[in-house]
Design an enzyme around this catalytic site. Structure first.
Site, PDB file in Angstrom:
ATOM      1  N   ARG A 141       0.819  -1.209   0.000  1.00 24.00           N
ATOM      2  CA  ARG A 141       0.000   0.000   0.000  1.00 24.00           C
ATOM      3  C   ARG A 141       0.857   1.265   0.000  1.00 24.00           C
ATOM      4  O   ARG A 141       0.460   2.278  -0.580  1.00 24.00           O
ATOM      5  CB  ARG A 141      -0.952  -0.016   1.195  1.00 24.00           C
ATOM      6  CG  ARG A 141      -2.073  -1.019   0.963  1.00 24.00           C
ATOM      7  CD  ARG A 141      -2.929  -1.262   2.187  1.00 24.00           C
ATOM      8  NE  ARG A 141      -4.083  -2.068   1.820  1.00 24.00           N
ATOM      9  CZ  ARG A 141      -4.842  -2.705   2.686  1.00 24.00           C
ATOM     10  NH1 ARG A 141      -4.584  -2.637   3.990  1.00 24.00           N
ATOM     11  NH2 ARG A 141      -5.874  -3.400   2.268  1.00 24.00           N
ATOM     12  N   GLY A 162      -9.377  -9.853  -2.187  1.00 26.30           N
ATOM     13  CA  GLY A 162      -8.242 -10.358  -1.424  1.00 26.30           C
ATOM     14  C   GLY A 162      -7.794 -11.743  -1.861  1.00 26.30           C
ATOM     15  O   GLY A 162      -6.627 -11.973  -2.199  1.00 26.30           O
ATOM     16  N   GLY A 187     -13.291  -3.964  -0.367  1.00 28.48           N
ATOM     17  CA  GLY A 187     -14.681  -3.507  -0.293  1.00 28.48           C
ATOM     18  C   GLY A 187     -15.041  -2.524  -1.397  1.00 28.48           C
ATOM     19  O   GLY A 187     -16.117  -2.619  -2.000  1.00 28.48           O
ATOM     20  N   LYS A 215     -19.382 -17.856  -1.063  1.00 27.44           N
ATOM     21  CA  LYS A 215     -20.834 -17.778  -0.891  1.00 27.44           C
ATOM     22  C   LYS A 215     -21.533 -16.805  -1.829  1.00 27.44           C
ATOM     23  O   LYS A 215     -21.045 -15.706  -2.080  1.00 27.44           O
ATOM     24  CB  LYS A 215     -21.139 -17.345   0.536  1.00 27.44           C
ATOM     25  CG  LYS A 215     -20.831 -18.413   1.558  1.00 27.44           C
ATOM     26  CD  LYS A 215     -21.242 -17.934   2.929  1.00 27.44           C
ATOM     27  CE  LYS A 215     -21.157 -19.051   3.946  1.00 27.44           C
ATOM     28  NZ  LYS A 215     -21.511 -18.560   5.274  1.00 27.44           N
TER      29      LYS A 215
HETATM   30  P1  ADP Z   1     -12.299 -12.644  -2.670  1.00 24.50           P
HETATM   31  O1  ADP Z   1     -11.558 -12.449  -1.360  1.00 24.50           O
HETATM   32  O2  ADP Z   1     -11.342 -12.619  -3.847  1.00 24.50           O
HETATM   33  O3  ADP Z   1     -13.455 -11.705  -2.846  1.00 24.50           O
HETATM   34  P2  ADP Z   1     -13.911 -14.764  -1.598  1.00 24.50           P
HETATM   35  O4  ADP Z   1     -13.477 -14.398  -0.217  1.00 24.50           O
HETATM   36  O5  ADP Z   1     -15.307 -14.479  -1.986  1.00 24.50           O
HETATM   37  O6  ADP Z   1     -12.894 -14.133  -2.673  1.00 24.50           O
HETATM   38  O7  ADP Z   1     -13.733 -16.330  -1.822  1.00 24.50           O
HETATM   39  C1  ADP Z   1     -12.552 -17.034  -1.589  1.00 24.50           C
HETATM   40  C2  ADP Z   1     -12.785 -18.280  -0.798  1.00 24.50           C
HETATM   41  O8  ADP Z   1     -13.723 -19.145  -1.427  1.00 24.50           O
HETATM   42  C3  ADP Z   1     -11.512 -19.074  -0.659  1.00 24.50           C
HETATM   43  O9  ADP Z   1     -11.189 -19.198   0.706  1.00 24.50           O
HETATM   44  C4  ADP Z   1     -11.855 -20.450  -1.268  1.00 24.50           C
HETATM   45  O10 ADP Z   1     -11.280 -21.529  -0.595  1.00 24.50           O
HETATM   46  C5  ADP Z   1     -13.348 -20.482  -1.137  1.00 24.50           C
HETATM   47  N1  ADP Z   1     -13.940 -21.438  -2.086  1.00 24.50           N
HETATM   48  C6  ADP Z   1     -13.879 -21.409  -3.413  1.00 24.50           C
HETATM   49  N2  ADP Z   1     -14.499 -22.466  -3.941  1.00 24.50           N
HETATM   50  C7  ADP Z   1     -14.971 -23.208  -2.928  1.00 24.50           C
HETATM   51  C8  ADP Z   1     -15.716 -24.435  -2.830  1.00 24.50           C
HETATM   52  N3  ADP Z   1     -16.086 -25.109  -3.918  1.00 24.50           N
HETATM   53  N4  ADP Z   1     -16.020 -24.878  -1.589  1.00 24.50           N
HETATM   54  C9  ADP Z   1     -15.638 -24.209  -0.496  1.00 24.50           C
HETATM   55  N5  ADP Z   1     -14.941 -23.042  -0.522  1.00 24.50           N
HETATM   56  C10 ADP Z   1     -14.616 -22.548  -1.713  1.00 24.50           C
END
Ligand code: ADP
Ligand code: MG
Length: 399
Positions: free
Chosen positions: A38, A357, A380, A199
């Site tokens: 950063r 992230g 965010g 999710k």
């Molecule tokens: P970002 O931080 O890039 O916005 P997210 O936090 O939404 O991404 O998602 C990342 C997480 O989703 C990771 O920890 C990954 O392990 C989890 N993930 C991805 N696919 C699956 C799956 N099929 N089942 C469980 N967890 C999953």
């Protein structure tokens, strides 16, 4: 996106006081900064203003002190790291307003740099109190916002100051806005979006917005399971939000009406344990997942088909991994698609913008982050942009 002023629009600033909002919310361990990404992001703006002879006062928040002076959240802790990255001496000022800041400005010479105290030590920061903004502005001549990552919040130093001083986007803010404009504002078509991650519930607004904006929506990760289940697929023990069946179907219907093709994996990598290289690992068709199995990645055929989708697109925006990429071999689909996107970007056929992230971690893991057109490290704020929301810190810069 409307127009905003940049550092190119500054007149002679020699000896003038620049109030510069940056992101110094740095990861720390045992009192030491563990990652200076950063600081490096803000360095071009800080050094350019310094070279132009401005007295540079840095404003930033650190942690969540909720309007109290919390000693172990003082920005004095990051001064050494900022000096190292900038290669310049930096003064620390333990206030953001009043005589202490005024005296510091008197001591600083043209081109000198100071960090003011954690803005969130003052309650008015998060309340966007105009009195606090005015008191901070009283010691400055102009305002520069270089903290896109804080632009989704209407706080005194992210939004309020832009209303009381001449306001400019810093170089990092400018680069972020230009990249996002290319990705979702006025993109070259066809446009693909990859939305993955754990999710649906955390990215509902992203999905709802994107289906009206893009030609291809690639859904991966845990959230794909919710869509598969909504379509009647038995996803076994997979992470799945069954209560969002109706929502998922609504999103699919909206996509259909808007001419957006939704891509879900048709082969998947499954196992009975949530662990790396589990003994029960296998690849199968989505319709063959057993009751005691979990889907942990998109399969190799799906990954290849998704790569072909990208080959026919000109723009890609990506948030969220396609699988549980932290554990081998569930990183395979994410790595394969990331490599395809990087190669297409290198060929000049794709503009690729990614953020989030875990997404950035996954692209680094694939070794291709530097090959994307732009990587946003703003969590965010990047997501709110993908939701189509107006960011108050950005809106306040508009002329
Ligand atoms: P970002 O931080 O890039 O916005 P997210 O936090 O939404 O991404 O998602 C990342 C997480 O989703 C990771 O920890 C990954 O392990 C989890 N993930 C991805 N696919 C699956 C799956 N099929 N089942 C469980 N967890 C999953
Ligand atoms: Mg995450």
């Amino acid at each position: 996106m409307s127009a905003f002023k940049t550092l190119d629009d500054l007149g002679d600033v020699n000896g003038k006081v620049a109030l510069v909002r940056v992101d110094l919310n740095l990861p720390m361990q045992d009192g030491a900064v563990t990652d200076d990404t950063r600081i490096r992001a803000a360095a071009p703006t800080i050094l350019e203003l310094s070279e132009k002879g401005a007295k540079v006062l840095l404003l930033a928040h650190f942690g969540r002190p909720k309007g109290e002076r919390v000693p172990n959240q003082s920005l004095s802790m990051v001064v050494g790291a900022v000096e190292t990255t900038l290669g310049k001496e930096v003064m620390f000022v333990p206030e953001v307003t009043g005589d202490v800041v005024k005296q510091a400005v008197g001591i600083l010479r043209a081109g000198d740099i100071a960090i003011l105290e954690n803005t969130r030590f003052w309650k008015g920061e998060e309340k966007n109190d105009p009195e606090l903004a005015a008191a901070i502005a009283a010691n400055g001549d102009f305002y520069v916002n270089d903290a896109f990552s804080a632009a989704h919040r209407a706080h005194a130093t992210t939004e309020g100051l832009a209303k009381v001083l001449p306001a400019y986007a810093g170089r990092s803010m400018q680069a972020e806005l230009e990249a996002l404009e290319k990705a979702l504002g006025t993109p070259e078509k066809p446009v693909a979006a990859v939305v993955g991650g754990a999710k649906v519930s955390s990215k509902l607004d992203v999905l709802k917005h994107l289906v009206t904006q893009v030609d291809h929506l690639i859904i991966g990760g845990g959230m794909a399971n919710t869509f598969l289940a909504a379509k009647g697929v038995d996803v076994g023990k997979s992470l799945c939000e069954h209560d969002l069946t109706d929502t998922a179907n609504e999103i699919l219907a909206t996509a259909d009406g808007a001419g957006c093709t939704v891509h879900l994996p048709y082969d998947v990598v499954v196992s009975k344990e949530f662990a790396a290289n589990p003994p029960s690992l296998r690849t199968c068709n989505v319709h063959e997942v057993a009751a005691d199995e979990m889907i942990l990645d998109a399969g190799p055929n799906a990954a290849e088909t998704l790569g072909d989708v990208l080959k026919n697109c000109r723009t890609l925006v990506w948030n969220g991994p396609l699988g549980a990429f932290e554990m081998e071999p569930f990183d395979a689909a994410t790595v394969a698609l990331a490599k395809t996107a990087a190669a297409l970007t290198a060929d000049g056929s794709l503009v690729s913008v990614a953020g989030g992230g875990d997404t950035v971690a996954a692209l680094n893991h694939a070794g291709v982050a530097q090959d994307f057109s732009y990587i946003s490290t703003a969590g965010g704020a990047f997501l709110e942009w993908m939701e189509g929301k107006e960011l108050p810190g950005v809106a306040a810069l508009e002329v």
